[in-house]
Design an enzyme around this catalytic site. Structure first.
Site, PDB file in Angstrom:
ATOM      1  N   HIS A 177       0.724  -1.201  -0.097  1.00 44.03           N
ATOM      2  CA  HIS A 177       0.017   0.018   0.248  1.00 44.03           C
ATOM      3  C   HIS A 177       0.954   1.388  -0.077  1.00 44.03           C
ATOM      4  O   HIS A 177       0.179   2.386  -0.433  1.00 44.03           O
ATOM      5  CB  HIS A 177      -1.015   0.225   1.209  1.00 44.03           C
ATOM      6  CG  HIS A 177      -1.777  -1.207   1.485  1.00 44.03           C
ATOM      7  ND1 HIS A 177      -2.646  -1.498   0.523  1.00 44.03           N
ATOM      8  CD2 HIS A 177      -1.880  -2.062   2.253  1.00 44.03           C
ATOM      9  CE1 HIS A 177      -3.507  -2.864   0.758  1.00 44.03           C
ATOM     10  NE2 HIS A 177      -2.681  -3.141   1.939  1.00 44.03           N
ATOM     11  N   HIS A 216       5.541   6.822   6.548  1.00 42.04           N
ATOM     12  CA  HIS A 216       5.146   6.274   5.215  1.00 42.04           C
ATOM     13  C   HIS A 216       4.699   7.531   4.387  1.00 42.04           C
ATOM     14  O   HIS A 216       4.509   8.579   5.034  1.00 42.04           O
ATOM     15  CB  HIS A 216       4.172   5.053   5.339  1.00 42.04           C
ATOM     16  CG  HIS A 216       2.780   5.597   5.996  1.00 42.04           C
ATOM     17  ND1 HIS A 216       2.637   5.558   7.230  1.00 42.04           N
ATOM     18  CD2 HIS A 216       1.757   6.213   5.403  1.00 42.04           C
ATOM     19  CE1 HIS A 216       1.253   5.916   7.338  1.00 42.04           C
ATOM     20  NE2 HIS A 216       0.765   6.494   6.513  1.00 42.04           N
ATOM     21  N   HIS A 246       2.089   8.830   0.722  1.00 42.57           N
ATOM     22  CA  HIS A 246       1.227   8.696  -0.075  1.00 42.57           C
ATOM     23  C   HIS A 246       1.265   9.710  -0.978  1.00 42.57           C
ATOM     24  O   HIS A 246       1.568  10.664  -1.240  1.00 42.57           O
ATOM     25  CB  HIS A 246      -0.328   9.256   0.553  1.00 42.57           C
ATOM     26  CG  HIS A 246      -0.580   8.291   1.745  1.00 42.57           C
ATOM     27  ND1 HIS A 246      -1.178   7.074   1.758  1.00 42.57           N
ATOM     28  CD2 HIS A 246      -0.421   8.435   3.133  1.00 42.57           C
ATOM     29  CE1 HIS A 246      -1.638   6.645   2.859  1.00 42.57           C
ATOM     30  NE2 HIS A 246      -0.802   7.523   3.842  1.00 42.57           N
ATOM     31  N   GLU A 271      -2.946  13.348   0.877  1.00 37.66           N
ATOM     32  CA  GLU A 271      -4.356  12.948   1.516  1.00 37.66           C
ATOM     33  C   GLU A 271      -4.916  14.128   1.787  1.00 37.66           C
ATOM     34  O   GLU A 271      -6.173  14.441   1.290  1.00 37.66           O
ATOM     35  CB  GLU A 271      -4.136  11.920   2.550  1.00 37.66           C
ATOM     36  CG  GLU A 271      -3.529  10.575   1.928  1.00 37.66           C
ATOM     37  CD  GLU A 271      -3.918   9.589   2.577  1.00 37.66           C
ATOM     38  OE1 GLU A 271      -4.536   8.575   2.117  1.00 37.66           O
ATOM     39  OE2 GLU A 271      -3.518   9.532   4.048  1.00 37.66           O
ATOM     40  N   HIS A 275       3.432  11.013   6.430  1.00 41.27           N
ATOM     41  CA  HIS A 275       2.907  10.658   7.800  1.00 41.27           C
ATOM     42  C   HIS A 275       3.670   9.859   8.458  1.00 41.27           C
ATOM     43  O   HIS A 275       4.391   8.838   8.311  1.00 41.27           O
ATOM     44  CB  HIS A 275       1.538   9.545   7.399  1.00 41.27           C
ATOM     45  CG  HIS A 275       0.360  10.319   6.615  1.00 41.27           C
ATOM     46  ND1 HIS A 275      -0.583   9.594   6.116  1.00 41.27           N
ATOM     47  CD2 HIS A 275       0.333  11.447   6.602  1.00 41.27           C
ATOM     48  CE1 HIS A 275      -1.234  10.464   5.612  1.00 41.27           C
ATOM     49  NE2 HIS A 275      -0.764  11.683   5.812  1.00 41.27           N
ATOM     50  N   THR A 331      -5.964   6.978   7.573  1.00 43.20           N
ATOM     51  CA  THR A 331      -6.447   7.301   6.369  1.00 43.20           C
ATOM     52  C   THR A 331      -6.375   5.780   5.733  1.00 43.20           C
ATOM     53  O   THR A 331      -6.882   5.997   4.394  1.00 43.20           O
ATOM     54  CB  THR A 331      -5.569   8.117   5.849  1.00 43.20           C
ATOM     55  OG1 THR A 331      -4.296   7.564   5.447  1.00 43.20           O
ATOM     56  CG2 THR A 331      -5.766   9.424   6.516  1.00 43.20           C
TER      57      THR A 331
END
Length: 266
Positions: free
Chosen positions: A66, A96, A98, A108, A121, A201
């Site tokens: 992910h 991590h 996104h 996000e 994050h 999230t």
């Protein structure tokens, strides 16, 4: 399909479908959100955020299918944050990212409707009140996540070691040793922030997160962002279809009457 294996970011298993397995997706304090800067409430009693990462011990770099993640030894209080909206200190567990396929999408959280190419994050847990990260992750005051926006500009020296190592975790389920990395280099010089009560999230979407979203982005190069988009895969090494890891973000969720507080005056 059960547990962690039933979600992703595709058409059939993406954020719009998560509620099938995680009904809390329609909860009252879901994240991320669109931060409307003019509606954020300045709170003069909010303290400066204190980040104490100098003695942190990074363990490994991994691709969990992910995102790409760096995990830390969280067995003592050497690596903590405090201050800000927090009553006590919270230990760093992992960080991590996104990101999207292009410059105008990928983060996000958004600010006044604006999206950034990537969002970092840094995930912390309340070790004073709970005995494990897992226990904290299901408690309303269990987690604190610092969100940092990445925008394209110059090369970011602190990020190079990480982007240069991404090839080692190209495939889902891979892990590589990654020690002596201090994530303080990934924070902007200005730690002014917005804060609000929210959730994870990603599934299980627990409503256990105090969010601290930093106002100032860090600048990274197109080449560095390209390594995220072009190196990492959603797919495992044994899978025939190779799917690039991009657009691994959840869209903003309804605010549902929550107040976003700011540590600074607009």
């Amino acid at each position: 399909m059960t547990g962690q294996h039933c979600w992703g970011y595709g058409d059939e298993d993406g954020p719009s479908e998560w509620h099938r397995y995680y009904p809390i997706a329609y909860g009252n304090r879901q994240s991320p959100i669109d931060i409307i800067s003019s509606q954020a409430v300045y709170n003069a009693s909010l303290n400066p955020l204190v980040v104490s990462y100098d003695h942190c011990t990074s363990i490994n770099l991994s691709n969990n299918g992910h995102s790409v993640m760096v995990e830390f030894d969280d067995n003592d209080d050497k690596t903590v944050i405090s201050g800000g909206p927090l009553d006590g200190s919270y230990r760093l567990k992992q960080f991590h990212f996104h990101w999207g396929t292009q410059q105008n999408s990928g983060s996000e959280h958004t600010v006044d409707g604006k999206s950034f190419p990537c969002e970092l994050h840094l995930v912390h847990w309340n070790a004073k009140a709970y005995s494990s990260f897992g226990e904290a992750a299901s408690a309303s005051d269990g987690l604190v996540v610092i969100g940092v926006f990445l925008e394209t500009g110059g090369n970011h020296p602190g990020l190079n070691r990480l982007t240069d190592a991404l090839y080692m975790v190209k495939f889902k389920g891979t892990r590589a040793q990654f020690d002596n990395f201090n994530p303080k280099c990934l924070l902007p010089s200005n730690l002014e922030y917005w804060t609000y009560p929210g959730s994870l999230t990603t599934p299980p979407l627990n409503e256990s997160v105090t969010w601290i979203v930093l106002k100032e982005p860090i600048k990274v190069s197109d080449k560095q962002m390209g390594k995220f988009r072009n190196t990492l895969l959603f797919s495992g090494e044994e899978e025939d279809q190779r799917v690039h890891m991009v657009n691994n973000f959840r869209p903003p969720q309804p605010l549902n009457g929550r107040t976003v507080q700011a540590s600074f005056k607009c």
